[in-house]
Design a protein around this motif. Structure first.
Motif, PDB file in Angstrom:
ATOM      1  N   TYR A  33      31.739   5.192  -8.921  1.00 16.96           N
ATOM      2  CA  TYR A  33      31.032   6.144  -9.732  1.00 16.96           C
ATOM      3  C   TYR A  33      31.936   7.227 -10.422  1.00 16.96           C
ATOM      4  CZ  TYR A  33      27.405   4.833  -6.137  1.00 16.96           C
ATOM      5  OH  TYR A  33      26.704   4.206  -5.235  1.00 16.96           O
ATOM      6  N   TYR A  35      31.610  10.642 -12.721  1.00 18.59           N
ATOM      7  CA  TYR A  35      31.043  12.092 -13.058  1.00 18.59           C
ATOM      8  C   TYR A  35      31.737  12.895 -13.973  1.00 18.59           C
ATOM      9  CZ  TYR A  35      28.501  10.576  -8.702  1.00 18.59           C
ATOM     10  OH  TYR A  35      27.634  10.014  -7.740  1.00 18.59           O
ATOM     11  N   PHE A  45      25.983  12.631 -13.522  1.00 14.10           N
ATOM     12  CA  PHE A  45      26.593  11.182 -13.354  1.00 14.10           C
ATOM     13  C   PHE A  45      26.704  10.441 -14.619  1.00 14.10           C
ATOM     14  CE2 PHE A  45      26.219   6.939 -11.570  1.00 14.10           C
ATOM     15  CZ  PHE A  45      25.423   6.049 -12.447  1.00 14.10           C
ATOM     16  N   TRP A  48      28.069   3.761 -12.970  1.00 17.37           N
ATOM     17  CA  TRP A  48      28.317   3.301 -11.588  1.00 17.37           C
ATOM     18  C   TRP A  48      28.712   1.779 -11.695  1.00 17.37           C
ATOM     19  CZ3 TRP A  48      24.027   0.721  -8.243  1.00 17.37           C
ATOM     20  CH2 TRP A  48      24.276   0.192  -7.140  1.00 17.37           C
ATOM     21  N   ASN A  56      24.566   0.776 -13.488  1.00 16.49           N
ATOM     22  CA  ASN A  56      23.744   2.114 -13.990  1.00 16.49           C
ATOM     23  C   ASN A  56      24.606   3.000 -14.747  1.00 16.49           C
ATOM     24  OD1 ASN A  56      21.389   3.504 -14.484  1.00 16.49           O
ATOM     25  ND2 ASN A  56      21.114   4.115 -12.183  1.00 16.49           N
ATOM     26  N   ARG A  57      23.890   3.875 -15.676  1.00 21.25           N
ATOM     27  CA  ARG A  57      24.845   4.787 -16.308  1.00 21.25           C
ATOM     28  C   ARG A  57      23.952   5.870 -16.708  1.00 21.25           C
ATOM     29  NH1 ARG A  57      27.723   3.457 -20.832  1.00 21.25           N
ATOM     30  NH2 ARG A  57      27.238   5.539 -21.783  1.00 21.25           N
ATOM     31  N   GLY A  58      24.355   7.010 -16.908  1.00 18.27           N
ATOM     32  CA  GLY A  58      23.653   8.531 -16.794  1.00 18.27           C
ATOM     33  C   GLY A  58      23.122   8.685 -18.670  1.00 18.27           C
TER      34      GLY A  58
END
Lengths: 112, 111
Positions: A33, A35, A45, A48, A56-58
């Motif tokens: 991950y 951050y 975040f 990932w 996944n992405r923020g």
């Protein structure tokens, strides 16, 4: 057992340049991950990766990207750097089927 | 919309006191709630974590209380020591897909 390692410790770049940050997970961990922690703020975040795939992405623009290598290490790339990208970038790893993520010491990125 | 709200922003207690840090979450699908401790210049370190089917969990001097109906959880530090002075973050996730962090609480334990 070695923990999560990140390099470099510090990185100074000029606005518009590109930055590459690296992360080596704990041996056997397959998830990484990323951050962003701006000064005095919480962790946001970014991305990932698991088993080599982006899962996944923020809420960050596409100029934040990365990849995970076959040995599960990971790279975060930030293109077209902006002043507000200055922050501590943290990487964490987690083993498959486990709950806990373990953080590295971070890379301090300064954009001037 | 902030998924996890943490309070207070800062906290000062005397040695031996019991600081309490509170977090509230929005998404009832969250299924794992960890707490992290961060010292200056270091990455966060996992302290203790809880699943929503448990109302309380203790590990050493650290206790999580979880109220599923209120969508709140809190960290209690028993017999706090000056070495506990750090920033504490709560977090929440569903299936470890994405972790949402609170904004942090800076704790100062005075000798």
């Amino acid at each position: 057992e070695a923990g999560v390692t990140q390099s470099p410790t510090h990185l100074i770049k000029t606005r518009g340049q590109q930055a590459t940050l690296r992360c080596s997970p704990i041996s056997g961990h397959t998830s990484v991950y990323w951050y962003q922690q701006a000064l005095g703020l919480g962790l946001q975040f970014l991305l990932w990766y698991d088993e080599g795939e982006e899962r996944n992405r923020g809420n960050f623009p596409p100029r934040f990207s990365g990849r995970q290598f076959p040995n599960y290490s990971s790279e975060l790339n930030v293109n077209a750097l902006e002043l507000e990208d200055s922050a501590l970038y943290l990487c964490a790893s987690r083993g498959a089927g486990t709950e806990d993520q373990y953080f590295g010491p971070g890379t301090r990125l300064t954009v001037t | 919309q902030q998924q996890v709200k943490q309070s207070p922003q800062s906290l000062i207690v005397q040695k031996g006191g019991i600081p309490i840090i509170n977090c509230a979450y929005e998404n009832t699908a969250f299924d794992y709630f960890p707490w992290y401790q961060q010292f200056p210049g270091k990455g966060p370190a996992l302290l203790i974590a809880i699943r929503p089917d448990v109302s309380e969990k203790k590990e050493g001097r650290f206790t999580i209380s979880f109220n599923k109906s209120a969508k709140q959880f809190s960290l209690h530090i028993m017999d706090s020591q000056p070495g506990d002075s750090a920033t504490y973050f709560c977090a929440a996730t569903r299936n470890f897909n994405k972790f949402y962090f609170g904004s942090g609480t800076k704790l100062n334990v005075k000798p």
